[in-house]
Design an enzyme around this catalytic site. Structure first.
Site, PDB file in Angstrom:
ATOM      1  N   LYS A 153      14.422 -22.398   6.035  1.00  0.00           N
ATOM      2  CA  LYS A 153      13.443 -21.307   6.145  1.00  0.00           C
ATOM      3  C   LYS A 153      13.847 -20.156   5.223  1.00  0.00           C
ATOM      4  CE  LYS A 153      15.716 -19.076  10.070  1.00  0.00           C
ATOM      5  NZ  LYS A 153      15.504 -18.382  11.329  1.00  0.00           N
ATOM      6  N   ARG A 185      13.913 -13.855  22.818  1.00  0.00           N
ATOM      7  CA  ARG A 185      13.002 -13.891  21.685  1.00  0.00           C
ATOM      8  C   ARG A 185      11.918 -14.881  22.093  1.00  0.00           C
ATOM      9  NH1 ARG A 185      16.037 -14.568  15.910  1.00  0.00           N
ATOM     10  NH2 ARG A 185      15.555 -16.719  16.335  1.00  0.00           N
ATOM     11  N   TYR A 196      17.444   8.305 -11.215  1.00  0.00           N
ATOM     12  CA  TYR A 196      16.636   9.129 -10.323  1.00  0.00           C
ATOM     13  C   TYR A 196      17.529   9.990  -9.426  1.00  0.00           C
ATOM     14  CZ  TYR A 196      12.427   6.347 -11.278  1.00  0.00           C
ATOM     15  OH  TYR A 196      11.354   5.742 -11.849  1.00  0.00           O
ATOM     16  N   MET A 198      13.488   0.700  -8.732  1.00  0.00           N
ATOM     17  CA  MET A 198      12.667  -0.456  -8.354  1.00  0.00           C
ATOM     18  C   MET A 198      12.988  -1.681  -9.221  1.00  0.00           C
ATOM     19  SD  MET A 198       8.537  -0.637  -8.051  1.00  0.00           S
ATOM     20  CE  MET A 198       8.392   0.813  -7.041  1.00  0.00           C
TER      21      MET A 198
HETATM   22  C1  LIG Z   1      15.976 -21.142  15.722  1.00  0.00           C
HETATM   23  C2  LIG Z   1      17.082 -21.133  14.722  1.00  0.00           C
HETATM   24  N1  LIG Z   1      17.905 -22.192  14.641  1.00  0.00           N
HETATM   25  C3  LIG Z   1      18.920 -22.235  13.773  1.00  0.00           C
HETATM   26  C4  LIG Z   1      19.166 -21.183  12.922  1.00  0.00           C
HETATM   27  C5  LIG Z   1      20.313 -21.283  11.970  1.00  0.00           C
HETATM   28  O1  LIG Z   1      21.264 -20.293  12.206  1.00  0.00           O
HETATM   29  P1  LIG Z   1      22.520 -20.177  11.242  1.00  0.00           P
HETATM   30  O2  LIG Z   1      21.984 -19.726   9.936  1.00  0.00           O
HETATM   31  O3  LIG Z   1      23.375 -19.142  11.884  1.00  0.00           O
HETATM   32  O4  LIG Z   1      23.119 -21.523  11.185  1.00  0.00           O
HETATM   33  C6  LIG Z   1      18.356 -20.051  12.978  1.00  0.00           C
HETATM   34  C7  LIG Z   1      18.615 -18.920  12.105  1.00  0.00           C
HETATM   35  O5  LIG Z   1      18.222 -17.808  12.264  1.00  0.00           O
HETATM   36  C8  LIG Z   1      17.278 -20.025  13.908  1.00  0.00           C
HETATM   37  O6  LIG Z   1      16.468 -18.963  14.011  1.00  0.00           O
END
Ligand SMILES: Cc1ncc(COP(=O)(O)O)c(C=O)c1O
Length: 381
Positions: free
Chosen positions: A38, A136, A274, A322
């Site tokens: 991700k 969460r 700046y 920037m």
């Molecule tokens: C749901 C979930 N699983 C796994 C991970 C992986 O975590 P890490 O990068 O600490 O291994 C994350 C990271 O934020 C996560 O949100």
């Protein structure tokens, strides 16, 4: 090829494979290995990293959003992909069509999926997200059984997995809260199994848990930061030593480079950038580097960090703008226009680490690498 770029990110394929091998070894034969790709693979470039991850032993890929999942499918990645974040109700059909696994914790989503599957004559694999104490996403413990039951009764809905996520496994060497969460997770699994559920895939282990607690693996680990060669935290490293485990040898995968746009000599007393926040105290040679906070180089690093030129530290002078930073190269002989600058990574004997920049900014290495602008080319080396 990099001659064409103002800046670029190099991905060290060997280092990535090296890290993947270690997590593959930890997962062993009993647990699946999900590589978290991700957030543009934590800033490393989602598509190339996803391919490398599968080539080097990942069984599954993890993404946050539907868009990321679809993007992987469009690139012909056919492996199991788990979406760990929220998918809007009116886009659930795309997830079903894309054969993506979904993390679920809202009944509305489950009901909508049921009607989509009925209409399309398709099925979808679901992973229950259990609220064990992170507060969460997640289903409260008392509701998990009836939630699972609703899925069990839904034609086309396959209850493939159950998951949870640790709140502070990285933040401390006291892992009592993690143990509490693990206990909650185990209890809910026991309750489901006693009620006749046989959920094939159970997972709650992130990198820190994978390194420190084999008992949290169940049958899949979801590793992110570690596969990119970064430790989740100092506390994780320390916990490893306290447990008398040999720490993994993780190799940072990413090097962020840019090219000098201009060299200029300025007199003592010149005010740089700046806000005129830096005043030179000697005749100074400055180099202008076309990288700024738009690219993910934080303004908080103004007058604080350094970059590497020819393996030598060149301090930032003035504010990060920037699109530009200005560095002092007075003490580095022979620097010229278009020479390479290392913003993060190793250069000769020196290195600028994501951890170092994170400490200057009061943040974590995750944020440093993830926010590198996705538009910057990622190059596998
Ligand atoms: C749901 C979930 N699983 C796994 C991970 C992986 O975590 P890490 O990068 O600490 O291994 C994350 C990271 O934020 C996560 O949100």
């Amino acid at each position: 090829m990099t001659q064409n770029f103002l800046q670029w990110v190099e991905i060290d394929q060997k280092a990535f494979s090296h890290n993947m091998r270690q997590f593959r070894r930890l997962a062993g034969k009993k647990s699946l290995l999900l590589a978290m790709v991700k957030a543009n693979a934590y800033g490393h470039g989602m598509i190339p990293i996803a391919r490398l991850a599968i080539e080097t032993g990942a069984d599954w890929l993890g993404v946050h959003s539907l868009e990321e999942g679809i993007c992987l499918r469009r690139e012909s990645l056919t492996c199991p992909i788990l979406v760990s974040g929220y998918v809007p109700l009116n886009r659930l059909e795309e997830a079903v069509e894309g054969g993506l696994r979904l993390t679920v914790y809202n009944r509305e989503s489950v009901r909508k999926l049921k009607s989509i599957c009925r209409r399309l004559g398709k099925s979808v694999r679901l992973h229950l997200k259990v609220e064990t104490g992170t507060y969460r996403q997640g289903i409260p413990l008392r509701n998990v059984f009836s939630f699972a039951d609703e899925i069990r009764k839904g034609k086309g809905l396959i209850l493939e997995g159950i998951s949870s996520h640790f709140a502070n496994i990285e933040d401390t060497t006291d892992h009592s809260y993690a143990r509490y969460q693990k206990k909650n997770f185990q209890e809910v699994i026991d309750e489901l199994e006693a009620g006749g559920f046989d959920i094939p895939i159970k997972h709650m282990s992130c990198t820190a848990a994978a390194i420190l607690f084999p008992e949290t693996y169940f049958n899949m680990i979801r590793t992110g930061i570690g596969i990119y060669g970064l430790w989740p935290s100092k506390e994780t490293y320390l916990s490893c030593l306290l447990q008398k485990r040999r720490p993994l040898s993780l190799k940072p995968v990413l090097t962020w480079k840019a090219r000098i746009a201009q060299i200029k000599k300025v007199p003592s007393g010149s005010l740089i950038g700046y806000g005129c926040t830096y005043k030179t105290t000697r005749k100074t040679t400055l180099a202008v580097v076309p990288v700024g906070y738009y690219d993910g180089y934080s303004r908080r690093l103004s007058n604080q960090s350094y970059v590497l030129v020819k393996g030598i530290r060149a301090p930032l002078r003035g504010r990060v703008a920037m699109d530009f930073i200005v560095i002092d190269v007075t003490d580095i002989p022979g620097v010229k226009q278009e020479d390479e600058v290392v913003l993060i990574g190793r250069n000769g004997e020196e290195a600028v680490t994501a951890d170092f920049l994170a400490s200057l900014e009061g943040t974590i290495n995750y944020e440093i690498v993830t926010r590198i602008n996705p538009g910057i080319p990622r190059i596998i080396v």
